[in-house]
Scaffold this motif. Structure first.
Motif, PDB file in Angstrom:
ATOM      1  N   GLU A  69       5.753  -0.372   9.306  1.00 21.53           N
ATOM      2  CA  GLU A  69       4.555  -0.891   8.634  1.00 21.53           C
ATOM      3  C   GLU A  69       4.555  -0.514   7.149  1.00 21.53           C
ATOM      4  O   GLU A  69       4.152  -1.309   6.305  1.00 21.53           O
ATOM      5  N   ALA A  70       5.016   0.696   6.827  1.00 26.22           N
ATOM      6  CA  ALA A  70       5.074   1.136   5.436  1.00 26.22           C
ATOM      7  C   ALA A  70       6.061   0.281   4.642  1.00 26.22           C
ATOM      8  O   ALA A  70       5.808  -0.054   3.474  1.00 26.22           O
ATOM      9  N   ALA A  71       7.183  -0.071   5.273  1.00 26.35           N
ATOM     10  CA  ALA A  71       8.163  -0.931   4.598  1.00 26.35           C
ATOM     11  C   ALA A  71       7.569  -2.315   4.336  1.00 26.35           C
ATOM     12  O   ALA A  71       7.751  -2.877   3.244  1.00 26.35           O
ATOM     13  N   GLU A  72       6.837  -2.864   5.313  1.00 24.44           N
ATOM     14  CA  GLU A  72       6.178  -4.161   5.120  1.00 24.44           C
ATOM     15  C   GLU A  72       5.133  -4.059   4.007  1.00 24.44           C
ATOM     16  O   GLU A  72       5.018  -4.960   3.168  1.00 24.44           O
ATOM     17  N   ALA A  73       4.367  -2.968   4.006  1.00 26.68           N
ATOM     18  CA  ALA A  73       3.336  -2.782   2.979  1.00 26.68           C
ATOM     19  C   ALA A  73       3.953  -2.719   1.590  1.00 26.68           C
ATOM     20  O   ALA A  73       3.407  -3.272   0.635  1.00 26.68           O
ATOM     21  N   ALA A  74       5.104  -2.083   1.474  1.00 28.75           N
ATOM     22  CA  ALA A  74       5.772  -1.984   0.178  1.00 28.75           C
ATOM     23  C   ALA A  74       6.204  -3.363  -0.317  1.00 28.75           C
ATOM     24  O   ALA A  74       6.082  -3.663  -1.510  1.00 28.75           O
ATOM     25  N   ILE A  75       6.685  -4.205   0.587  1.00 33.70           N
ATOM     26  CA  ILE A  75       7.102  -5.559   0.197  1.00 33.70           C
ATOM     27  C   ILE A  75       5.888  -6.393  -0.196  1.00 33.70           C
ATOM     28  O   ILE A  75       5.910  -7.107  -1.201  1.00 33.70           O
ATOM     29  N   ILE A  76       4.818  -6.296   0.582  1.00 32.03           N
ATOM     30  CA  ILE A  76       3.589  -7.038   0.263  1.00 32.03           C
ATOM     31  C   ILE A  76       3.051  -6.594  -1.101  1.00 32.03           C
ATOM     32  O   ILE A  76       2.608  -7.413  -1.905  1.00 32.03           O
ATOM     33  N   GLN A  77       3.119  -5.290  -1.362  1.00 28.83           N
ATOM     34  CA  GLN A  77       2.603  -4.731  -2.610  1.00 28.83           C
ATOM     35  C   GLN A  77       3.307  -5.325  -3.831  1.00 28.83           C
ATOM     36  O   GLN A  77       2.699  -5.463  -4.891  1.00 28.83           O
ATOM     37  N   THR A  78       4.570  -5.723  -3.682  1.00 23.07           N
ATOM     38  CA  THR A  78       5.303  -6.273  -4.826  1.00 23.07           C
ATOM     39  C   THR A  78       4.723  -7.599  -5.306  1.00 23.07           C
ATOM     40  O   THR A  78       4.956  -7.988  -6.447  1.00 23.07           O
ATOM     41  N   TYR A  79       3.983  -8.286  -4.458  1.00 26.71           N
ATOM     42  CA  TYR A  79       3.404  -9.584  -4.837  1.00 26.71           C
ATOM     43  C   TYR A  79       1.980  -9.453  -5.371  1.00 26.71           C
ATOM     44  O   TYR A  79       1.413 -10.432  -5.837  1.00 26.71           O
ATOM     45  N   LEU A  80       1.418  -8.255  -5.303  1.00 25.77           N
ATOM     46  CA  LEU A  80       0.077  -8.028  -5.828  1.00 25.77           C
ATOM     47  C   LEU A  80       0.176  -7.555  -7.276  1.00 25.77           C
ATOM     48  O   LEU A  80       1.165  -6.932  -7.662  1.00 25.77           O
ATOM     49  N   PRO A  81      -0.844  -7.835  -8.085  1.00 19.45           N
ATOM     50  CA  PRO A  81      -0.817  -7.360  -9.471  1.00 19.45           C
ATOM     51  C   PRO A  81      -0.882  -5.830  -9.524  1.00 19.45           C
ATOM     52  O   PRO A  81      -1.226  -5.184  -8.531  1.00 19.45           O
ATOM     53  N   ALA A  82      -0.562  -5.268 -10.665  1.00 18.03           N
ATOM     54  CA  ALA A  82      -0.582  -3.813 -10.839  1.00 18.03           C
ATOM     55  C   ALA A  82      -1.977  -3.270 -10.540  1.00 18.03           C
ATOM     56  O   ALA A  82      -2.987  -3.876 -10.905  1.00 18.03           O
ATOM     57  N   ALA A  83      -2.009  -2.129  -9.875  1.00 14.38           N
ATOM     58  CA  ALA A  83      -3.280  -1.522  -9.488  1.00 14.38           C
ATOM     59  C   ALA A  83      -4.023  -0.996 -10.715  1.00 14.38           C
ATOM     60  O   ALA A  83      -3.411  -0.600 -11.710  1.00 14.38           O
ATOM     61  N   LEU A  84      -5.337  -1.024 -10.627  1.00 15.06           N
ATOM     62  CA  LEU A  84      -6.171  -0.485 -11.698  1.00 15.06           C
ATOM     63  C   LEU A  84      -6.150   1.039 -11.640  1.00 15.06           C
ATOM     64  O   LEU A  84      -6.209   1.617 -10.546  1.00 15.06           O
ATOM     65  N   SER A  85      -6.092   1.686 -12.784  1.00 16.25           N
ATOM     66  CA  SER A  85      -6.181   3.147 -12.816  1.00 16.25           C
ATOM     67  C   SER A  85      -7.641   3.531 -12.553  1.00 16.25           C
ATOM     68  O   SER A  85      -8.547   2.703 -12.727  1.00 16.25           O
ATOM     69  N   PRO A  86      -7.881   4.782 -12.150  1.00 17.39           N
ATOM     70  CA  PRO A  86      -9.276   5.199 -11.934  1.00 17.39           C
ATOM     71  C   PRO A  86     -10.161   5.006 -13.163  1.00 17.39           C
ATOM     72  O   PRO A  86     -11.318   4.609 -13.038  1.00 17.39           O
TER      73      PRO A  86
END
Length: 148
Positions: free
Chosen positions: A79-96
């Motif tokens: 699941e972590a490997a799938e999440a990492a691949i999915i994350q590559t298609y999302l924009p950069a995360a906002l900092s706090p």
């Protein structure tokens, strides 16, 4: 290039490279997108694709927590490997700090005064932070700002 077109091209590249894990995950993403298009009889734009990806990432995070608590590290790693691949298609995360600034600006713009105005603030922020922040974290931060 739209996000769907990029996913399709990446699927072809994964096939050529014989990258089975990446190919399987991209196929899962494309299947989820197609399912939503068929169910709602619409053509998804990039913001809607981001919403589907965000939902899939949230599902993976919840699954990882459940698998780890059950002692199934093998499934948690998958699941972590799938999440990492999915994350590559999302924009950069906002900092706090960026997230706090966005929340403050939105509260000011909507004129929110208390917790009962939280829905207005969440609706306004969701469009800007979709895929860039965990919405449950955003919700908790808004609640503390509005005195909840």
């Amino acid at each position: 290039m739209s996000l769907k077109a990029r996913l399709t091209e990446d699927m072809k590249d994964a096939m050529r490279a014989k990258d089975k894990d990446r190919l399987a995950t991209i196929r899962l993403i494309l299947a989820a997108l197609k399912q939503r298009e068929v169910d709602e009889r619409i053509e998804l734009d990039d913001t809607q694709v981001l919403a589907v990806l965000d939902k899939m990432l949230k599902q993976r995070r919840e699954s990882i927590a459940q698998f780890e608590s059950a002692g199934r590290t093998d499934l948690a790693e998958k699941e972590a490997a799938e999440a990492a691949i999915i994350q590559t298609y999302l924009p950069a995360a906002l900092s706090p700090a960026e997230l706090d600034a966005l929340i403050d600006a939105t509260i000011t713009a909507t004129g929110a005064a208390g917790v009962r105005d939280m829905g207005k603030v969440m609706a306004a922020i969701k469009a800007q932070a979709q895929g860039r922040a965990d919405m449950s974290e955003v919700s908790a931060r808004i609640r503390t700002r509005l005195g909840g």
